[in-house]
Design a protein around this motif. Structure first.
Motif, PDB file in Angstrom:
ATOM      1  N   VAL A  19       0.856  -1.177   0.000  1.00 20.02           N
ATOM      2  CA  VAL A  19       0.000   0.000   0.000  1.00 20.02           C
ATOM      3  C   VAL A  19       0.894   1.230   0.000  1.00 20.02           C
ATOM      4  O   VAL A  19       1.868   1.294   0.748  1.00 20.02           O
ATOM      5  CB  VAL A  19      -0.918   0.026   1.248  1.00 20.02           C
ATOM      6  CG1 VAL A  19      -1.793   1.254   1.240  1.00 20.02           C
ATOM      7  CG2 VAL A  19      -1.752  -1.232   1.329  1.00 20.02           C
TER       8      VAL A  19
ATOM      9  N   LEU B 122      -9.519  -0.566   0.006  1.00 15.84           N
ATOM     10  CA  LEU B 122      -8.325   0.175  -0.383  1.00 15.84           C
ATOM     11  C   LEU B 122      -8.592   1.143  -1.529  1.00 15.84           C
ATOM     12  O   LEU B 122      -8.031   2.237  -1.567  1.00 15.84           O
ATOM     13  CB  LEU B 122      -7.200  -0.795  -0.748  1.00 15.84           C
ATOM     14  CG  LEU B 122      -6.678  -1.624   0.426  1.00 15.84           C
ATOM     15  CD1 LEU B 122      -5.795  -2.742  -0.065  1.00 15.84           C
ATOM     16  CD2 LEU B 122      -5.941  -0.747   1.421  1.00 15.84           C
TER      17      LEU B 122
ATOM     18  N   HIS C 135      -2.282   0.570  -4.463  1.00 17.00           N
ATOM     19  CA  HIS C 135      -2.121  -0.670  -3.713  1.00 17.00           C
ATOM     20  C   HIS C 135      -1.973  -1.818  -4.699  1.00 17.00           C
ATOM     21  O   HIS C 135      -2.400  -1.720  -5.849  1.00 17.00           O
ATOM     22  CB  HIS C 135      -3.303  -0.926  -2.768  1.00 17.00           C
ATOM     23  CG  HIS C 135      -4.558  -1.318  -3.466  1.00 17.00           C
ATOM     24  ND1 HIS C 135      -5.409  -0.403  -4.042  1.00 17.00           N
ATOM     25  CD2 HIS C 135      -5.104  -2.533  -3.695  1.00 17.00           C
ATOM     26  CE1 HIS C 135      -6.424  -1.044  -4.589  1.00 17.00           C
ATOM     27  NE2 HIS C 135      -6.261  -2.336  -4.397  1.00 17.00           N
TER      28      HIS C 135
END
Length: 114
Positions: free
Chosen positions: A8, A79, A88
Motif C-alpha cells: 500500500v 483500499l 495498492h
C-alpha cells in the motif's frame, strides 16, 4: 490456506496515527474473513519514479497475511475507496514462496527445516 502480499502506498503527508489506522482497518478486514496478518513492514517515505496524482513521494507499507478466503474483493474495495491510499497491489504468493517465507505450515522456513 493461501498466502498474500499487500503493498500500500499512502499519501506522503500522512501522520503516523493515520498509518496505524490504515493498518488497523486492513487487519480487521483480513481477520473478519478468517485470515491472519503475519508480517508488517513499514518502508517509510520513498520518492516515486514518476508523479502519481501530482505527488512525487509516498509512504510505503507491506503486509503479508494468510487466509482461507479466495475472494479478496472486500479488501480491494476498502483500499480503492480509502482517501489516503495512492496505490495498492495485492498478490497471491505461490505456495513454495509462502513456505520459504515461513507463512504456511509450522512457521519454519524451508532453509532451516532441511
Amino acid at each position: 490456506m493461501r498466502a498474500y502480499e499487500l503493498m500500500v502506498i499512502l499519501n506522503a503527508g500522512v501522520e503516523e496515527s493515520d498509518v496505524a489506522g490504515c493498518i488497523e482497518q486492513v487487519t480487521q478486514n483480513i481477520e473478519a474473513q478468517g485470515g491472519e496478518v503475519k508480517t508488517e513492514d513499514r518502508w517509510g517515505k520513498r520518492r516515486f519514479a514518476y508523479e502519481i496524482n501530482h505527488q512525487s513521494e509516498g509512504y510505503y507499507l507491506v503486509l503479508e497475511f494468510v487466509t482461507e478466503t479466495r475472494e479478496m474483493g472486500t479488501l480491494e474495495r476498502l483500499l480503492r475507496l480509502a482517501d489516503d491510499v495512492v496505490r495498492h497491489k495485492l498478490i497471491r504468493l505461490p505456495d513454495e514462496e509462502a513456505a520459504r517465507r515461513g507463512l504456511l505450515g509450522d512457521g519454519t522456513p524451508l532453509a532451516a527445516a532441511g
